[in-house]
Design an enzyme around this catalytic site. Structure first.
Site: not given
Ligand code: ASP
Length: 348
Positions: A211, A241, A262, A265
């Site tokens: 992310t 997420g 990030t 999630g």
């Molecule tokens: N937090 C994001 C999710 O769970 C993924 C990420 O941070 O790369 O959708």
């Protein structure tokens, strides 16, 4: 009382411990506002030097530098924290290196469904989109929800339609395709079927997050935060997420801090990671560093939640804790000096 001296010592020790816990930790943190500040991330995860090629590392660093410099130009020119956050994130979304915008991961059914959130620290204005399939820059759609709608979160086809009506660039969904992410989906699905999978260098990166996010403080003292993602590879059933969830993926309040998250999630949502950091600062008067480190390194880690945050307080102090092997991250100072880190042991 039988042992007055012993009683007094025990009482004093107890009080000392309590005071330690409650005292704000201002270690190395300034309490005079810096002119302006900006920090960004490009995702946390299993980012190990041994899995990285020098070329890829160079590409990541160049893109993070470009994003930091774009946001810095906005802030230096007296622009708003919101504009700096948007500009920096758009650059990362347009790069196939990150799991946001172009280069987003694929869902189980082979689509790219994008999530983003945006928050204004001045008035707690917030906007988010979930599961959009055509918006080139979901961060712009999240900001449009904040500024042009009376809602906080729009999802699915309705959110795509809203973005189009706002004049934002919408494209055929094939724009988001990258072979690298497509291959990651194939590996994820083979692994799900119980087949043994040898992860390639790219898969190693792709499996674990990616992310993007930014936090900024402008000359006027306003904070803003934004986060944008493709979510997690092989996600199903319209899974959304933490990234578009205000308080989990992004949070901003001029009185405390701006945060972009990030990581896994589902954990960030349950523990409202971004808001939790702000709440510790507000209610316990903890410093940014103490609050952010506690939430990521202690609380979240104990629960098994992998990931990290970038956080910025109203004075311009920056904290970037993560409990994964690495996190693409960086910040830029008012004089243009910038710092970029990828691995856990990069010196900050
Ligand atoms: N937090 C994001 C999710 O769970 C993924 C990420 O941070 O790369 O959708």
């Amino acid at each position: 009382m039988k042992y007055p001296l012993l009683y007094s010592i025990v009482l004093l020790l107890f009080m000392a411990c309590n005071t330690m816990e409650e005292t704000p930790n201002t270690m190395n943190e300034q309490t005079q506002k810096t002119e302006f500040a900006l920090a960004i991330h490009g995702g946390a995860g299993t980012i190990l030097k041994e899995n990285m090629t020098p070329l890829l590392e160079k590409q990541y660093k160049a893109k993070l530098t470009e994003a930091l410099q774009a946001g810095h130009a906005v802030l230096k020119g007296g622009g708003t924290a919101k504009d700096a956050v948007e500009q920096a994130i758009v650059i990362l979304e347009d790069s196939p290196l990150f799991n946001a915008g172009k280069g987003a991961v694929f869902t189980h059914d082979g689509h790219n469904e994008l999530d983003a959130s945006f928050m204004d620290g001045k008035n707690q204005g917030a906007g988010a989109v979930g599961g959009v399939r055509t918006v080139k820059n979901p961060i712009r759609a999240a900001r449009a929800v904040l500024e042009k709608s009376k809602h906080v979160m729009l999802t699915g086809a309705g959110a795509d339609q809203f973005a189009k009506e706002q004049g934002l660039e919408c494209l055929d969904s094939s724009y988001f395709y990258t072979e690298r992410r497509w291959k990651s989906l194939q590996s994820a699905q083979r692994a799900e079927d119980g087949q043994s999978v040898i992860l390639s260098e790219d898969d190693e990166h792709d499996y674990k997050f990616g992310t993007v996010g930014a936090v900024a403080l402008d000359k006027q003292g306003n904070l803003a935060a934004g986060t944008s993602t493709g979510g997690m590879t092989n996600k199903r059933y319209g899974r959304i997420g933490d990234s578009p969830i205000i308080g989990a993926g992004s949070y901003a309040n001029n009185e405390t801090c701006a945060v972009s998250s990030t990581g896994h999630g589902e954990f960030f949502m349950r523990y409202l990671v971004a808001y939790d950091i702000a709440a510790l600062m507000e209610y316990k008067e903890w410093s940014l560093e103490k609050a952010a480190t506690y939430v990521i390194q202690k609380k979240l880690k104990k629960k098994g939640g992998e990931g990290g945050v970038i956080a910025l307080d109203k004075y311009g102090n920056i904290s970037m804790p993560f409990n994964t092997a690495g996190m693409y991250r960086g910040y830029i100072l008012p004089n243009g000096e910038l710092k970029i880190g990828i691995y856990g042991n990069d010196d900050f």
